[in-house]
Scaffold this motif. Structure first.
Motif, PDB file in Angstrom:
ATOM      1  N   SER A  76       0.816  -1.215   0.000  1.00 22.70           N
ATOM      2  CA  SER A  76       0.000   0.000   0.000  1.00 22.70           C
ATOM      3  C   SER A  76       0.848   1.263   0.000  1.00 22.70           C
ATOM      4  O   SER A  76       0.611   2.186  -0.789  1.00 22.70           O
ATOM      5  CB  SER A  76      -0.927  -0.003   1.220  1.00 22.70           C
ATOM      6  N   LEU A  77       1.834   1.312   0.885  1.00 20.06           N
ATOM      7  CA  LEU A  77       2.632   2.529   1.005  1.00 20.06           C
ATOM      8  C   LEU A  77       3.512   2.756  -0.222  1.00 20.06           C
ATOM      9  O   LEU A  77       3.634   3.887  -0.715  1.00 20.06           O
ATOM     10  CB  LEU A  77       3.490   2.466   2.273  1.00 20.06           C
ATOM     11  N   LEU A  78       4.113   1.681  -0.737  1.00 17.31           N
ATOM     12  CA  LEU A  78       4.964   1.835  -1.916  1.00 17.31           C
ATOM     13  C   LEU A  78       4.143   2.287  -3.122  1.00 17.31           C
ATOM     14  O   LEU A  78       4.561   3.188  -3.871  1.00 17.31           O
ATOM     15  CB  LEU A  78       5.681   0.520  -2.224  1.00 17.31           C
ATOM     16  N   ALA A  79       2.975   1.690  -3.319  1.00 18.70           N
ATOM     17  CA  ALA A  79       2.120   2.079  -4.440  1.00 18.70           C
ATOM     18  C   ALA A  79       1.673   3.533  -4.310  1.00 18.70           C
ATOM     19  O   ALA A  79       1.633   4.275  -5.304  1.00 18.70           O
ATOM     20  CB  ALA A  79       0.910   1.161  -4.523  1.00 18.70           C
ATOM     21  N   THR A  80       1.346   3.968  -3.093  1.00 20.84           N
ATOM     22  CA  THR A  80       0.905   5.345  -2.890  1.00 20.84           C
ATOM     23  C   THR A  80       2.050   6.334  -3.123  1.00 20.84           C
ATOM     24  O   THR A  80       1.845   7.407  -3.710  1.00 20.84           O
ATOM     25  CB  THR A  80       0.339   5.523  -1.467  1.00 20.84           C
ATOM     26  N   VAL A 105       1.063  -1.968 -10.499  1.00 19.77           N
ATOM     27  CA  VAL A 105       0.498  -1.185 -11.610  1.00 19.77           C
ATOM     28  C   VAL A 105      -0.960  -0.852 -11.326  1.00 19.77           C
ATOM     29  O   VAL A 105      -1.404   0.294 -11.468  1.00 19.77           O
ATOM     30  CB  VAL A 105       0.622  -1.954 -12.942  1.00 19.77           C
ATOM     31  N   ALA A 106      -1.726  -1.847 -10.904  1.00 17.79           N
ATOM     32  CA  ALA A 106      -3.145  -1.628 -10.621  1.00 17.79           C
ATOM     33  C   ALA A 106      -3.347  -0.647  -9.474  1.00 17.79           C
ATOM     34  O   ALA A 106      -4.208   0.246  -9.547  1.00 17.79           O
ATOM     35  CB  ALA A 106      -3.820  -2.966 -10.302  1.00 17.79           C
ATOM     36  N   LEU A 107      -2.568  -0.778  -8.425  1.00 16.15           N
ATOM     37  CA  LEU A 107      -2.726   0.105  -7.270  1.00 16.15           C
ATOM     38  C   LEU A 107      -2.317   1.533  -7.597  1.00 16.15           C
ATOM     39  O   LEU A 107      -2.958   2.494  -7.156  1.00 16.15           O
ATOM     40  CB  LEU A 107      -1.902  -0.428  -6.092  1.00 16.15           C
ATOM     41  N   VAL A 108      -1.254   1.682  -8.380  1.00 15.55           N
ATOM     42  CA  VAL A 108      -0.820   3.030  -8.768  1.00 15.55           C
ATOM     43  C   VAL A 108      -1.867   3.697  -9.659  1.00 15.55           C
ATOM     44  O   VAL A 108      -2.215   4.864  -9.467  1.00 15.55           O
ATOM     45  CB  VAL A 108       0.548   2.983  -9.484  1.00 15.55           C
ATOM     46  N   LEU A 133      -7.296  10.143   0.544  1.00 13.44           N
ATOM     47  CA  LEU A 133      -8.265   9.358  -0.221  1.00 13.44           C
ATOM     48  C   LEU A 133      -7.584   8.238  -0.998  1.00 13.44           C
ATOM     49  O   LEU A 133      -8.057   7.096  -1.030  1.00 13.44           O
ATOM     50  CB  LEU A 133      -9.026  10.271  -1.181  1.00 13.44           C
ATOM     51  N   SER A 134      -6.458   8.570  -1.620  1.00 14.52           N
ATOM     52  CA  SER A 134      -5.738   7.567  -2.411  1.00 14.52           C
ATOM     53  C   SER A 134      -5.215   6.439  -1.533  1.00 14.52           C
ATOM     54  O   SER A 134      -5.307   5.263  -1.895  1.00 14.52           O
ATOM     55  CB  SER A 134      -4.579   8.221  -3.159  1.00 14.52           C
ATOM     56  N   LEU A 135      -4.660   6.796  -0.391  1.00  9.63           N
ATOM     57  CA  LEU A 135      -4.112   5.772   0.493  1.00  9.63           C
ATOM     58  C   LEU A 135      -5.196   4.820   0.982  1.00  9.63           C
ATOM     59  O   LEU A 135      -4.998   3.596   1.022  1.00  9.63           O
ATOM     60  CB  LEU A 135      -3.398   6.420   1.675  1.00  9.63           C
ATOM     61  N   VAL A 179      -6.107   2.504  -1.846  1.00  5.42           N
ATOM     62  CA  VAL A 179      -5.052   1.522  -2.101  1.00  5.42           C
ATOM     63  C   VAL A 179      -5.051   0.441  -1.026  1.00  5.42           C
ATOM     64  O   VAL A 179      -4.941  -0.752  -1.327  1.00  5.42           O
ATOM     65  CB  VAL A 179      -3.683   2.218  -2.183  1.00  5.42           C
ATOM     66  N   VAL A 180      -5.156   0.842   0.232  1.00  2.00           N
ATOM     67  CA  VAL A 180      -5.181  -0.143   1.323  1.00  2.00           C
ATOM     68  C   VAL A 180      -6.347  -1.111   1.146  1.00  2.00           C
ATOM     69  O   VAL A 180      -6.200  -2.330   1.335  1.00  2.00           O
ATOM     70  CB  VAL A 180      -5.276   0.567   2.689  1.00  2.00           C
TER      71      VAL A 180
END
Length: 229
Positions: free
Chosen positions: A35-39, A95-98, A153-155, A158-159
Motif C-alpha cells: 500500500s505505502l509503496l504504491a501510494t 500497476v493496478a494500485l498506482v 483518499l488515495s491511500l 489503495v489499502v
C-alpha cells in the motif's frame, strides 16, 4: 450471529494467529509494504502533473479525464491483464494500485491549485516573484489542505484494494479473504476484512494528524470555508 462474532474475536486475538509467515503480523507488514509503496509511486507521478496543470492552467481537461479513466478501470481485470503480459511478479499488483491512486491525487492537487485566489498570484508577481517562486512559496502552501486530502483518499483506496495481491498468489491481508473463501471459512474471511478496515482507518487518522501538523490553522479554516461555500 453471536457465535460468529465470538469466533471472530477469538481468531483475531489468538496468539497462534499472529506468529509465523502466515501470521497476521507478517501479512500486515506485507499489506503495508504494498500500500505505502504504491501510494508513494502514485504521488511521485500525480503530484507534479497536478501542480503543473494547476500552475499553468494547461492540459487540465486531458489530465483530469485520463485520471477519471484510470479510476474507472476494473482493478482485478487490470491485475490479470498485466499478470498475463508481465508474468508472475508483484508488478501487476503495483500497476493496478498506482493506477487506482493517481486520479484522486491529480484531481485534488489541481483543485487546490485552482482554488488559489488569482489576486494572491498577482500580488506575488507584483513583489517580483518568478513563476517557480509563486508556485512553491504561494500556490503550493495554499493548496496543501486539498493536496493532503487527495493523498488520504488515495491511500485509503489503495489499502482497501491491496487485497488483490492475494488474487495472484501473493501475500497481504487479502490472503485471509481469498483463502477463507476457498476454504469456506467465514471467520477467516471476516477477519481479513476487519483487519483491512482497521488498517485503512489507522492510516487515515495518521495522515489526518500529519495534515494538522503541516497545514497552518488559517489555511485549514480557509479551506473549510471554501468547501462550505
Amino acid at each position: 450471529m453471536y457465535e460468529l462474532f465470538s469466533d471472530l474475536g477469538a481468531w483475531l486475538v489468538g496468539g497462534e494467529q499472529w506468529t509465523g509467515p502466515e501470521g497476521i503480523g507478517h501479512r500486515l507488514l506485507e499489506h503495508l509494504q504494498y500500500s505505502l509503496l504504491a501510494t508513494v509511486i502514485a504521488a511521485a507521478i500525480a503530484l507534479p502533473i497536478g501542480l503543473l496543470i494547476g500552475h499553468t492552467g494547461r492540459g487540465a481537461f486531458l489530465a483530469i479525464n485520463l485520471s477519471s479513466f484510470g479510476r474507472a478501470l476494473p482493478t482485478v481485470g487490470l491485475v490479470v491483464l498485466v499478470f498475463l503480459i508481465g508474468g508472475l511478479s508483484m508488478v501487476p499488483v503495483y500497476v493496478a494500485l498506482v493506477v487506482l491512486a493517481v486520479p484522486a491525487i491529480v484531481t485534488n492537487t489541481y483543485a487546490g491549485m485552482s482554488a488559489v485566489d488569482p489576486e494572491v498570484r498577482d500580488a506575488a508577481r507584483g513583489q517580483g516573484m518568478r513563476g517557480r517562486q509563486v508556485l512553491w512559496q504561494v500556490e503550493l502552501p495554499l493548496a496543501l489542505p486539498l493536496i493532503m486530502t487527495g493523498l488520504r483518499l488515495s491511500l485509503i483506496q489503495v489499502v482497501s484494494t491491496a487485497t488483490v495481491a492475494a488474487y495472484v498468489s501473493f501475500g497481504g491481508l487479502g490472503r485471509y479473504v481469498f483463502d477463507g473463501l476457498a476454504q469456506r471459512d467465514l471467520v477467516q474471511v471476516l477477519g481479513g476484512a476487519v483487519l483491512v478496515a482497521l488498517v485503512a482507518v489507522a492510516l487515515d487518522l495518521l495522515l489526518a494528524a500529519v495534515q494538522r501538523a503541516v497545514v497552518p490553522r488559517g489555511l485549514k479554516e480557509r479551506s473549510a470555508a471554501s468547501r462550505t461555500a
